[in-house]
Design an enzyme around this catalytic site. Structure first.
Site, PDB file in Angstrom:
ATOM      1  N   HIS A  33       0.848  -1.190   0.000  1.00 42.94           N
ATOM      2  CA  HIS A  33       0.000   0.000   0.000  1.00 42.94           C
ATOM      3  C   HIS A  33       0.884   1.241   0.000  1.00 42.94           C
ATOM      4  O   HIS A  33       1.760   1.387   0.853  1.00 42.94           O
ATOM      5  CB  HIS A  33      -0.907  -0.009   1.238  1.00 42.94           C
ATOM      6  CG  HIS A  33      -1.998   1.000   1.203  1.00 42.94           C
ATOM      7  ND1 HIS A  33      -3.160   0.815   0.495  1.00 42.94           N
ATOM      8  CD2 HIS A  33      -2.106   2.224   1.789  1.00 42.94           C
ATOM      9  CE1 HIS A  33      -3.950   1.859   0.654  1.00 42.94           C
ATOM     10  NE2 HIS A  33      -3.333   2.735   1.428  1.00 42.94           N
ATOM     11  N   MET A  37       0.243  11.717  -0.780  1.00 39.92           N
ATOM     12  CA  MET A  37      -0.408  12.863  -0.145  1.00 39.92           C
ATOM     13  C   MET A  37       0.141  14.163  -0.715  1.00 39.92           C
ATOM     14  O   MET A  37       1.352  14.295  -0.903  1.00 39.92           O
ATOM     15  CB  MET A  37      -0.172  12.841   1.370  1.00 39.92           C
ATOM     16  CG  MET A  37      -0.562  11.562   2.051  1.00 39.92           C
ATOM     17  SD  MET A  37      -0.191  11.637   3.819  1.00 39.92           S
ATOM     18  CE  MET A  37      -0.469   9.933   4.279  1.00 39.92           C
ATOM     19  N   ASP A 176      -8.440   0.859   5.772  1.00 42.45           N
ATOM     20  CA  ASP A 176      -7.153   1.524   5.992  1.00 42.45           C
ATOM     21  C   ASP A 176      -7.247   2.418   7.224  1.00 42.45           C
ATOM     22  O   ASP A 176      -7.996   3.386   7.228  1.00 42.45           O
ATOM     23  CB  ASP A 176      -6.796   2.368   4.762  1.00 42.45           C
ATOM     24  CG  ASP A 176      -5.445   3.060   4.876  1.00 42.45           C
ATOM     25  OD1 ASP A 176      -4.749   2.849   5.883  1.00 42.45           O
ATOM     26  OD2 ASP A 176      -5.096   3.807   3.947  1.00 42.45           O
TER      27      ASP A 176
END
Length: 220
Positions: A33, A37, A176
């Site tokens: 994963h 951002m 998540d």
């Protein structure tokens, strides 16, 4: 559905990134994963295509599960395709045209996912569920690792499971945020099948942490 562990690279030690990534991708592991951002959609900045290009070189066979926490992510689809992403998940809250963005991701040859924040209802995803390879439920407010899970978000996973069956679809459901061994059984009871874990994997003995998660998940 197959239970999948997707360790979150955000919690890796970036001074020893290659070592941590090789430790986490043990036999049987497929997914990594990758949180992207932009400092706008979330109040943090992580990493972009140059880092992911290096990750792809280190892990040529991994499924790079790229979670786009950025405004208007359609601008970057080709960039992330070129750097080696396999799945691009975008936020319902971050785009004015979620359906068009998902279709563009699929047209680029990538698997597509859509995510919702803790404060966003499942209804935000209903119009696009037929387009999805994966629906992601954030169980913490996005932007930082190491947070505690918001228990109420588990109800959204249960709601998605019901909708998936009702609509005759087969998309994965991913969670998540704040998943650890102590709440893993509770999380799996919802019907989720893709588990993102960051601190619970990368802090401490990585290989043991992965093994502990895998052992528990195989029992399902």
């Amino acid at each position: 559905m197959e239970m999948i562990l997707s360790p979150s690279m955000l919690s890796a030690d970036f001074a020893h990134l290659e070592q941590d990534l090789r430790a986490v991708m043990q036999p049987g592991m497929k997914y990594l994963h990758v949180d992207v951002m932009d400092g706008n959609f979330v109040p943090n900045i992580s990493f972009g295509p140059p880092v992911i290009t290096c990750v792809r070189r280190i892990l040529p066979d991994a499924v790079l599960d790229v979670h786009m926490m950025v405004d208007e992510p359609a601008r970057y689809i080709q960039d992330y395709k070129k750097c080696g992403a396999d799945i691009l998940t975008v936020h319902a809250e971050a785009t004015k045209d979620l359906s068009g963005t998902l279709q563009a991701i699929r047209a680029a040859g990538l698997r597509c996912g859509a995510a919702i924040n803790p404060g966003t209802p499942v209804s935000a995803l209903e119009p696009v569920l037929s387009l999805l390879d994966m629906a992601l439920v954030m169980s913490v407010n996005p932007g930082f690792g190491g947070q505690s899970m918001i228990p109420e978000t588990l109800d959204k996973i249960r709601e998605l499971v019901v909708l998936r069956e009702k609509m005759g679809l087969s998309f994965d459901i991913e969670i998540d945020g704040g998943v650890k061994l102590s709440n893993l059984d509770q999380v799996m009871d919802t019907g989720v099948n893709v588990i993102v874990a960051g601190a619970a994997i990368f802090h401490g003995d990585i290989e043991k942490n992965v093994s502990d998660f895998q052992s528990r998940m195989v029992m399902r």
